[in-house]
Design a protein around this motif. Structure first.
Motif, PDB file in Angstrom:
ATOM      1  N   LEU A 167       3.348   2.945   3.844  1.00  2.00           N
ATOM      2  CA  LEU A 167       3.302   1.031   3.681  1.00  2.00           C
ATOM      3  C   LEU A 167       2.128   1.234   3.302  1.00  2.00           C
ATOM      4  N   PRO A 168       2.094   0.285   2.204  1.00  3.97           N
ATOM      5  CA  PRO A 168       0.628  -0.237   1.046  1.00  3.97           C
ATOM      6  C   PRO A 168       0.173  -1.288   1.960  1.00  3.97           C
ATOM      7  N   SER A 169      -1.537  -1.420   1.842  1.00  2.28           N
ATOM      8  CA  SER A 169      -1.821  -2.074   2.477  1.00  2.28           C
ATOM      9  C   SER A 169      -3.601  -2.980   1.550  1.00  2.28           C
ATOM     10  N   LEU A 170      -3.578  -3.993   1.306  1.00  3.56           N
ATOM     11  CA  LEU A 170      -4.645  -4.389   1.047  1.00  3.56           C
ATOM     12  C   LEU A 170      -6.431  -4.153   1.038  1.00  3.56           C
ATOM     13  N   ALA A 171      -7.080  -3.492   0.770  1.00  5.99           N
ATOM     14  CA  ALA A 171      -7.685  -3.167   0.701  1.00  5.99           C
ATOM     15  C   ALA A 171      -9.307  -3.195   0.321  1.00  5.99           C
ATOM     16  N   HIS A 172     -10.610  -3.374  -0.104  1.00  5.77           N
ATOM     17  CA  HIS A 172     -11.531  -3.005  -0.792  1.00  5.77           C
ATOM     18  C   HIS A 172     -11.066  -4.146  -2.075  1.00  5.77           C
ATOM     19  N   THR A 173     -11.091  -5.311  -1.953  1.00  3.91           N
ATOM     20  CA  THR A 173     -10.013  -6.120  -3.172  1.00  3.91           C
ATOM     21  C   THR A 173     -10.442  -7.518  -3.160  1.00  3.91           C
ATOM     22  N   ASP A 174     -10.712  -7.679  -4.720  1.00  9.61           N
ATOM     23  CA  ASP A 174     -11.783  -9.376  -5.203  1.00  9.61           C
ATOM     24  C   ASP A 174      -9.881 -10.591  -5.439  1.00  9.61           C
ATOM     25  N   ALA A 175      -8.601  -9.759  -5.263  1.00  9.98           N
ATOM     26  CA  ALA A 175      -7.616  -9.903  -5.578  1.00  9.98           C
ATOM     27  C   ALA A 175      -8.143 -12.347  -5.208  1.00  9.98           C
ATOM     28  N   ILE A 176      -7.183 -12.648  -5.714  1.00 16.31           N
ATOM     29  CA  ILE A 176      -6.783 -14.260  -5.370  1.00 16.31           C
ATOM     30  C   ILE A 176      -5.472 -14.047  -5.225  1.00 16.31           C
ATOM     31  N   TYR A 177      -5.169 -15.918  -3.827  1.00 13.74           N
ATOM     32  CA  TYR A 177      -3.743 -15.783  -3.823  1.00 13.74           C
ATOM     33  C   TYR A 177      -2.370 -15.025  -4.947  1.00 13.74           C
ATOM     34  N   GLU A 178      -2.289 -15.683  -6.024  1.00  7.03           N
ATOM     35  CA  GLU A 178      -1.507 -15.448  -6.861  1.00  7.03           C
ATOM     36  C   GLU A 178      -0.773 -13.947  -7.070  1.00  7.03           C
ATOM     37  N   GLU A 179      -2.323 -12.688  -6.394  1.00  3.11           N
ATOM     38  CA  GLU A 179      -2.992 -11.761  -6.508  1.00  3.11           C
ATOM     39  C   GLU A 179      -1.566 -11.357  -5.035  1.00  3.11           C
ATOM     40  N   VAL A 180      -2.187 -11.894  -4.205  1.00  2.75           N
ATOM     41  CA  VAL A 180      -1.688 -11.232  -3.469  1.00  2.75           C
ATOM     42  C   VAL A 180      -0.420 -11.856  -3.423  1.00  2.75           C
ATOM     43  N   ILE A 181      -0.094 -12.927  -3.128  1.00  2.03           N
ATOM     44  CA  ILE A 181       1.262 -13.216  -2.853  1.00  2.03           C
ATOM     45  C   ILE A 181       2.268 -12.384  -3.974  1.00  2.03           C
ATOM     46  N   GLU A 182       2.307 -11.964  -4.606  1.00  6.09           N
ATOM     47  CA  GLU A 182       2.796 -10.786  -5.866  1.00  6.09           C
ATOM     48  C   GLU A 182       2.825  -9.121  -5.179  1.00  6.09           C
ATOM     49  N   ALA A 183       1.604  -8.466  -4.919  1.00  7.25           N
ATOM     50  CA  ALA A 183       1.565  -7.973  -3.780  1.00  7.25           C
ATOM     51  C   ALA A 183       2.024  -7.537  -2.387  1.00  7.25           C
ATOM     52  N   PHE A 184       2.616  -9.016  -2.000  1.00 10.09           N
ATOM     53  CA  PHE A 184       3.598  -9.320  -0.610  1.00 10.09           C
ATOM     54  C   PHE A 184       4.662  -8.544  -0.552  1.00 10.09           C
ATOM     55  N   GLU A 185       4.942  -9.771  -1.894  1.00 11.38           N
ATOM     56  CA  GLU A 185       6.423  -9.123  -2.299  1.00 11.38           C
ATOM     57  C   GLU A 185       6.806  -7.580  -2.866  1.00 11.38           C
ATOM     58  N   ASN A 186       5.966  -7.139  -3.414  1.00 10.10           N
ATOM     59  CA  ASN A 186       6.019  -5.737  -3.385  1.00 10.10           C
ATOM     60  C   ASN A 186       5.769  -4.595  -2.105  1.00 10.10           C
ATOM     61  N   GLY A 187       5.706  -4.880  -1.372  1.00  9.29           N
ATOM     62  CA  GLY A 187       5.221  -4.397  -0.822  1.00  9.29           C
ATOM     63  C   GLY A 187       4.433  -4.191   0.459  1.00  9.29           C
ATOM     64  N   TYR A 188       3.307  -4.934   0.073  1.00 13.01           N
ATOM     65  CA  TYR A 188       1.658  -4.584   0.483  1.00 13.01           C
ATOM     66  C   TYR A 188       1.456  -5.709   1.682  1.00 13.01           C
ATOM     67  N   THR A 189       1.807  -5.539   2.918  1.00 11.68           N
ATOM     68  CA  THR A 189       2.238  -6.196   3.782  1.00 11.68           C
ATOM     69  C   THR A 189       1.212  -6.051   4.885  1.00 11.68           C
ATOM     70  N   LEU A 190       0.252  -5.637   4.661  1.00  9.43           N
ATOM     71  CA  LEU A 190      -0.718  -5.522   5.815  1.00  9.43           C
ATOM     72  C   LEU A 190      -2.033  -5.498   5.046  1.00  9.43           C
ATOM     73  N   ALA A 191      -2.719  -6.441   5.989  1.00  5.98           N
ATOM     74  CA  ALA A 191      -4.405  -6.711   5.504  1.00  5.98           C
ATOM     75  C   ALA A 191      -5.268  -5.722   6.308  1.00  5.98           C
ATOM     76  N   THR A 192      -5.878  -5.360   5.740  1.00  4.15           N
ATOM     77  CA  THR A 192      -6.986  -3.476   6.154  1.00  4.15           C
ATOM     78  C   THR A 192      -7.885  -4.245   6.680  1.00  4.15           C
ATOM     79  N   HIS A 193      -8.746  -3.893   7.528  1.00  5.21           N
ATOM     80  CA  HIS A 193      -9.829  -4.290   8.201  1.00  5.21           C
ATOM     81  C   HIS A 193     -10.152  -5.978   7.229  1.00  5.21           C
ATOM     82  N   LEU A 194      -9.307  -7.113   8.097  1.00  2.88           N
ATOM     83  CA  LEU A 194      -9.610  -8.295   7.757  1.00  2.88           C
ATOM     84  C   LEU A 194     -11.620  -8.787   7.425  1.00  2.88           C
TER      85      LEU A 194
END
Length: 394
Positions: A189-216
């Motif tokens: 499972l890929p997970s978003l973490a320690h990141t400066d991404a903006i919405y457009e980058e998060v959408i692309e990430a979600f579509e490519n497997g990043y379906t969890l946000a680490t310690h929101l």
């Protein structure tokens, strides 16, 4: 066979008063709203307390004076025993940023420790947190080891172990999307973490497997401005994307009551996992400590129920145990006991694809059970039908 009786059973749909559960060969064999008559079974009186699924911690670094990155087999086992006392029956040992050699050594230690872990929370696989992070959002991660994803490196690390189940990274980094796709294809499972991404980058990430946000909220961007224009960050993106799971450090310090309430209001109990994110000082007295490897990690100070950087400029990990997460969500966020328990059992099991055997009290699932009172004080912890902790009144 073991029969647990005279308890309030927390099931996915209701709380059964004065119920009983029959355990057979480490599995749940029967659940009833009355005292089951099984004379040949060993009996355990719950004393009117709650009978709950065992807690599943999908993000934990240490406890009891040890960190997984100390790379000590005994340390691994002591962390598992420590958290079992507080109701954790399954956990995903978590790393920090480090050298390739450090990470591989932790994986090797995990493989060595797992078959020896007979009296602590069950190891369900490794969560690699880092080293592919945004420097600006590093928090307490050691900046010496932060870098962009390198296929040679991560393919080498994956060749060393089949136990990696999740990998947290910043999706806006060069190569992070192909990294996410690659590990997803390997069942990780890929997970978003320690990141400066903006919405457009998060959408692309979600579509490519990043379906969890680490310690929101921790180590991630919120709304930012570039010149005159505002951009939604990872926090807002996690709220907008209905299907995205989030995990939260519900220690009552990392997130104040209004934010706990906001997250629960937007995401609900089926999309939130409660995590300890605890470091070695969990279940230890306050004072000086170290985050990461005992010899090469960062010095921190533990006070006010949390780990802080020495200059107190930011938090440096949690010292929570699982019981505290439940109490926090009930007392500070105003959620029901059932919802709080769901976020530490059923939802983490769904996120990590272990729902078939864990996460709820259902016939056929592992007999991972916690008995606790109204204050969420743990009385008994059972893993696969074996008692690994029982509170003794002095």
């Amino acid at each position: 066979m073991i029969k647990i009786y005279n308890g309030q059973i927390i099931t996915p749909d209701r709380i059964i008063p004065n119920g009983s559960i029959l355990l057979k060969e480490g599995k749940i064999a029967e659940i009833a709203d009355h005292d089951l008559m099984v004379p040949e079974a060993e009996s355990l009186d719950a004393g009117g307390r709650y009978i709950s699924p065992g807690f599943i911690d999908i993000h934990v670094h240490g406890g009891g004076g040890h960190d997984f990155m100390d790379n000590s087999v005994e340390g691994f086992l002591e962390i598992a025993r420590t958290h079992a006392r507080f109701g954790t029956t399954a956990m995903f040992p978590t790393t920090l940023t480090g050298s390739t050699e450090d990470i591989v050594k932790t994986l090797e230690t995990y493989e060595e420790a797992t078959p020896l872990n007979k009296s602590g929370a069950q190891f369900m696989g490794i969560h690699l947190e880092g080293p592919y992070f945004a420097m600006n959002q590093r928090g307490a991660q050691d900046p010496r080891w932060i870098r962009d994803p390198d296929p040679k490196e991560y393919e080498y690390i994956l060749s060393k172990s089949n136990s990696i189940k999740r990998w947290s990274a910043a999706p806006e980094l060069k190569g992070a999307i192909s990294f996410g796709r690659f590990i997803k294809s390997r069942g990780i499972l890929p997970s978003l973490a320690h990141t400066d991404a903006i919405y457009e980058e998060v959408i692309e990430a979600f579509e490519n497997g990043y379906t969890l946000a680490t310690h929101l909220y921790s180590g991630m961007s919120g709304v930012t401005r570039r010149n005159a224009y505002r951009y939604a960050g990872v926090i807002e993106s996690a709220f907008i994307i209905d299907e995205m799971y989030v995990e939260i450090i519900a220690d009552g310090v990392h997130l104040p009551a209004p934010l706990l309430k906001l997250i629960f209001k937007i995401k609900g109990p089926d999309k939130i996992a409660l995590i300890t994110d605890s470091m070695r000082a969990a279940a230890m007295p306050p004072g000086e400590s170290v985050i990461g490897n005992l010899h090469t990690g960062l010095k921190v100070i533990v006070e006010d129920g949390v780990s802080k950087m020495p200059d107190r400029s930011s938090f440096a990990g949690s010292v929570a145990t699982a019981d505290r997460l439940i109490r926090t969500m009930i007392d500070m966020a105003g959620v029901s006991l059932q919802d709080a328990v769901r976020m530490l059992t059923q939802t983490p099991a769904s996120i990590m694809y272990i729902s078939a055997q864990k996460g709820s009290l259902s016939v056929g699932k592992d007999a991972d059970i916690v008995i606790f009172d109204d204050n969420i004080s743990i009385h008994t912890t059972m893993i696969k039908g074996k008692i690994v902790y029982q509170h003794r009144n002095s």
